[in-house]
Enzyme design. Structure first.
Site, PDB file in Angstrom:
ATOM      1  N   GLU A  71     -22.979 -16.747  26.716  1.00 20.26           N
ATOM      2  CA  GLU A  71     -24.439 -17.075  26.434  1.00 20.26           C
ATOM      3  C   GLU A  71     -24.340 -18.671  26.514  1.00 20.26           C
ATOM      4  OE1 GLU A  71     -27.779 -15.185  23.903  1.00 20.26           O
ATOM      5  OE2 GLU A  71     -26.632 -16.541  23.002  1.00 20.26           O
TER       6      GLU A  71
ATOM      7  N   TYR B  54     -32.469 -20.598  29.000  1.00 27.08           N
ATOM      8  CA  TYR B  54     -31.657 -19.435  28.560  1.00 27.08           C
ATOM      9  C   TYR B  54     -31.043 -18.860  29.661  1.00 27.08           C
ATOM     10  CZ  TYR B  54     -29.639 -15.420  26.547  1.00 27.08           C
ATOM     11  OH  TYR B  54     -29.038 -14.354  25.888  1.00 27.08           O
TER      12      TYR B  54
END
Ligand code: GDP
Ligand code: MN
Length: 395
Positions: free
Chosen positions: A195, A107
């Protein structure tokens, strides 16, 4: 403002971030043709929501025929993810992208941190899952690195991230390049979030952005017409979109009490008070400190157009805002729409007496409240009574 994954992936490419090849399809036939150039491929529902994978919105297709079948099933379907709420989102487009053999998922994101007044890189070796889940259950598995907006990104900050994710050598260099690209994109386009979840290390040893998400700061959109163009109003709450045209701060919620309030703080307090009295607000609505009667009329129309709403609570504390302006807007809107719903009004502050007098003389059927708590209580009771009456009337 949010955009779709396929649009974010293109911006990633523009900023030199490694993204698998892919194309958008709006029909199953188009999906078939694209899949012939990509097969095997992943078919991904394009809705403004994460958590698509778990909800059946991301599927592998090994042949063009399979891609066509998946696209045909996905297009038009209602995708309910953890983020969409129970009402879900209709899939109107699918993105077909090259499949990748994943060895490890990470992530990685860049956002702002109001506490330190800086940018924040957030990284975790537990990619693929929602970061909220990791943050809740395993906060120790997340690394946060603040990056000063004035001093910019420093190599040692990137090295810390690489180290944390266990990336070295060429992978480390590539990660630094990715971080630089993300931060440049974030700053140049006035994003509020960039993101990548997951960023993957493939079996061939290449880092790739397998998902792309960018949110933008609405207050800076005026200087990015190219970003404003990416807006997809199909994905937005109709009322939120309508409200944005009038400069109203409106957010849809799940309850049945429509709220019209001036000031964000008072709006939040009003929502708390409604909940404390056992009700649920249908919306957050701040008409602002300097609303005109026209703006108030528009706000009122928004509340009335929401079928969930079973009572309207107008809670105004006049400061810069004059209570008579609110009354004027309310009277106009009720006159236009022929309001059937119970209307609870609490007016206090600047020109409250004039405002109350106007409402009295208008002959409107309304319930007056002496203060916020009294108004919230009356709104909850009136919504309940209205609901019972409707049910009684229908059976
Ligand atoms: P989200 O669920 O909305 O965040 O959608 P993603 O684009 O992140 O896709 C969900 C998951 O599908 C990812 O976390 C990956 O694990 C998986 N996935 C997507 N594309 C590929 C691919 O090309 N190969 C493999 N093996 N997995 C993929
Ligand atoms: Mn994802």
């Amino acid at each position: 403002m949010k955009i779709h994954e396929y649009q974010a992936a293109q911006l990633f490419r523009d900023y030199g971030l490694p993204v698998p090849g892919g194309h958008l399809a709006v029909t199953a036939e188009e999906a078939y043709e694209i899949a012939q150039t990509l097969s095997p491929c992943v078919v991904k529902a394009q809705v403004h929501s994460g958590g698509r994978g778990k909800a059946g919105g991301v599927k592998m297709a090994s042949t063009p025929e399979e891609a066509k079948k998946i696209a045909s099933d996905m297009l038009g379907m209602k995708l309910v993810t953890k983020q969409t709420g129970p009402e879900g989102k209709i899939v109107r487009k699918v993105y077909l992208s090259e499949t990748v053999k994943v060895k490890q998922e990470y992530y990685l994101s860049v956002t702002t941190d109001s506490a330190s007044g800086s940018l924040m890189i957030i990284a975790s070796a537990e990619g693929g899952t929602e970061i909220e889940e990791i943050a809740k259950h395993h906060p120790e598995k997340i690394l946060k690195v603040p990056v000063s907006v004035t001093e910019g990104f420093k190599q040692y900050q990137g090295l810390r991230v690489a180290d944390y994710l266990g990336l070295s050598g060429d992978h480390q260099k590539e990660l630094l390049r990715i971080l630089r690209g993300m931060i440049r994109l974030f700053l140049e386009k006035d994003a509020s979030l960039v993101e990548i979840n997951p960023l993957v290390l493939t079996e061939e040893g290449v880092l790739l952005c397998l998902d792309a998400k960018i949110n933008f700061d609405d207050n800076a959109l005026f200087r990015h017409p190219e970003i404003t163009e990416l807006r997809d109003t199909d994905e937005e709450d109709v009322r939120e979109y309508e409200a944005s045209k009038y400069g109203l701060n409106y957010i849809s919620l799940h309850g049945n009490i429509g709220c019209l309030v001036n000031g964000a703080g008072l709006a939040m307090a009003t929502m708390d008070e409604i909940q404390a009295k056992g009700g649920i607000p249908a919306n957050f609505l701040d008409v602002g400190g300097s609303a005109t009667a026209e703006k108030v009329t528009a706000a009122f129309r928004l509340l009335i157009s929401d079928e969930k709403v079973e009572a309207i609570f107008v809670n105004i504390f006049g400061g810069i805002m004059h209570c008579d302006i609110i009354s004027e807007g309310v009277i106009t809107a009720v006159g236009e729409t022929g309001l059937k719903l119970p209307l609870i009004v609490r007016l206090e502050g600047t020109n409250a007496a004039e405002g109350k007098k106007m409402l009295d003389e208008s002959g409107l059927d309304l319930i007056t409240a002496s203060d916020m708590a009294d108004g919230a209580e009356k709104a909850v009771a009136a919504a309940k009574a209205y609901h019972e009456k409707q049910k009684g009337g229908l059976s």
